[in-house]
Design a protein around this motif. Structure first.
Motif, PDB file in Angstrom:
ATOM      1  N   HIS A  98      15.950   4.850  -1.614  1.00 15.16           N
ATOM      2  CA  HIS A  98      14.727   4.073  -1.820  1.00 15.16           C
ATOM      3  C   HIS A  98      14.741   3.310  -3.135  1.00 15.16           C
ATOM      4  O   HIS A  98      13.941   2.404  -3.327  1.00 15.16           O
ATOM      5  CB  HIS A  98      13.502   4.994  -1.734  1.00 15.16           C
ATOM      6  N   SER A  99      15.661   3.631  -4.041  1.00 12.91           N
ATOM      7  CA  SER A  99      15.692   2.929  -5.319  1.00 12.91           C
ATOM      8  C   SER A  99      16.155   1.483  -5.166  1.00 12.91           C
ATOM      9  O   SER A  99      15.957   0.684  -6.076  1.00 12.91           O
ATOM     10  CB  SER A  99      16.601   3.665  -6.319  1.00 12.91           C
ATOM     11  N   ILE A 100      16.761   1.113  -4.031  1.00 12.08           N
ATOM     12  CA  ILE A 100      17.178  -0.279  -3.851  1.00 12.08           C
ATOM     13  C   ILE A 100      16.101  -1.118  -3.185  1.00 12.08           C
ATOM     14  O   ILE A 100      16.260  -2.317  -3.042  1.00 12.08           O
ATOM     15  CB  ILE A 100      18.503  -0.403  -3.068  1.00 12.08           C
ATOM     16  N   GLN A 101      15.002  -0.496  -2.783  1.00 13.38           N
ATOM     17  CA  GLN A 101      13.929  -1.258  -2.176  1.00 13.38           C
ATOM     18  C   GLN A 101      13.066  -1.889  -3.264  1.00 13.38           C
ATOM     19  O   GLN A 101      13.174  -1.561  -4.434  1.00 13.38           O
ATOM     20  CB  GLN A 101      13.119  -0.355  -1.258  1.00 13.38           C
ATOM     21  N   GLY A 102      12.251  -2.846  -2.897  1.00  9.88           N
ATOM     22  CA  GLY A 102      11.419  -3.549  -3.864  1.00  9.88           C
ATOM     23  C   GLY A 102      12.223  -4.626  -4.571  1.00  9.88           C
ATOM     24  O   GLY A 102      13.336  -4.970  -4.183  1.00  9.88           O
ATOM     25  N   ASN A 103      11.666  -5.175  -5.625  1.00  7.38           N
ATOM     26  CA  ASN A 103      12.338  -6.229  -6.386  1.00  7.38           C
ATOM     27  C   ASN A 103      13.362  -5.609  -7.318  1.00  7.38           C
ATOM     28  O   ASN A 103      13.016  -4.794  -8.162  1.00  7.38           O
ATOM     29  CB  ASN A 103      11.319  -7.036  -7.189  1.00  7.38           C
ATOM     30  N   GLN A 104      14.620  -6.016  -7.158  1.00  8.20           N
ATOM     31  CA  GLN A 104      15.721  -5.451  -7.928  1.00  8.20           C
ATOM     32  C   GLN A 104      16.727  -6.542  -8.263  1.00  8.20           C
ATOM     33  O   GLN A 104      16.821  -7.547  -7.561  1.00  8.20           O
ATOM     34  CB  GLN A 104      16.450  -4.370  -7.108  1.00  8.20           C
ATOM     35  N   PRO A 105      17.555  -6.334  -9.300  1.00  8.27           N
ATOM     36  CA  PRO A 105      18.729  -7.177  -9.476  1.00  8.27           C
ATOM     37  C   PRO A 105      19.658  -6.914  -8.292  1.00  8.27           C
ATOM     38  O   PRO A 105      19.765  -5.773  -7.833  1.00  8.27           O
ATOM     39  CB  PRO A 105      19.367  -6.674 -10.771  1.00  8.27           C
ATOM     40  N   ARG A 106      20.317  -7.946  -7.793  1.00 10.18           N
ATOM     41  CA  ARG A 106      21.140  -7.764  -6.600  1.00 10.18           C
ATOM     42  C   ARG A 106      22.423  -8.567  -6.684  1.00 10.18           C
ATOM     43  O   ARG A 106      22.478  -9.622  -7.293  1.00 10.18           O
ATOM     44  CB  ARG A 106      20.379  -8.184  -5.353  1.00 10.18           C
ATOM     45  N   THR A 107      23.448  -8.045  -6.029  1.00  8.25           N
ATOM     46  CA  THR A 107      24.725  -8.722  -5.866  1.00  8.25           C
ATOM     47  C   THR A 107      25.062  -8.692  -4.389  1.00  8.25           C
ATOM     48  O   THR A 107      24.888  -7.670  -3.739  1.00  8.25           O
ATOM     49  CB  THR A 107      25.842  -8.011  -6.653  1.00  8.25           C
ATOM     50  N   GLY A 108      25.549  -9.814  -3.866  1.00  2.00           N
ATOM     51  CA  GLY A 108      25.901  -9.842  -2.456  1.00  2.00           C
ATOM     52  C   GLY A 108      26.946 -10.878  -2.132  1.00  2.00           C
ATOM     53  O   GLY A 108      27.240 -11.767  -2.931  1.00  2.00           O
ATOM     54  N   ILE A 109      27.498 -10.729  -0.949  1.00  2.00           N
ATOM     55  CA  ILE A 109      28.468 -11.682  -0.424  1.00  2.00           C
ATOM     56  C   ILE A 109      27.994 -12.120   0.950  1.00  2.00           C
ATOM     57  O   ILE A 109      27.538 -11.307   1.745  1.00  2.00           O
ATOM     58  CB  ILE A 109      29.892 -11.073  -0.360  1.00  2.00           C
TER      59      ILE A 109
END
Length: 104
Positions: free
Chosen positions: A14-25
């Motif tokens: 659940h810590s990745i939910q909400g507004n977070q810094p993110r990295t993706g491809i």
């Protein structure tokens, strides 16, 4: 709005939910990828994005699929010899144990 996006919410962290810094491809086409880093958790600089907002960024870039990878304070993009984002709004990156490296 760039159409319908589907976000896999069957996650135990659940810590990745909400507004977070993110990295993706994201994948646009065969051998055509985009990498996105969003800063966050920095009052007055960047709040980060939700998973839905992150998916919309990739959809807006024309991606057919995208993957949320390591985020938070580890969200750092190094390109052409320098860090091109501002991790945690502090102008320095945090040490990490692994990276995604693309060589030419």
């Amino acid at each position: 709005n760039f159409g319908t996006v589907e976000v896999d919410t069957n996650i135990g962290n659940h810590s990745i939910q909400g507004n977070q810094p993110r990295t993706g491809i994201g994948i646009i086409d065969e051998n055509h990828y985009v990498f996105v880093v969003v800063d966050g958790r920095s009052k007055g600089y960047s709040r980060g994005v939700s998973l839905d907002e992150f998916a919309q960024i990739f959809a807006g870039l024309g991606c057919t699929d995208a993957y949320n990878i390591d985020g938070g304070g580890s969200s750092t993009m190094y390109f052409m010899g320098r860090v091109v984002n501002n991790p945690l709004g502090r102008n320095n990156e945090r040490g990490t144990s692994d990276i995604l490296y693309i060589g030419a």
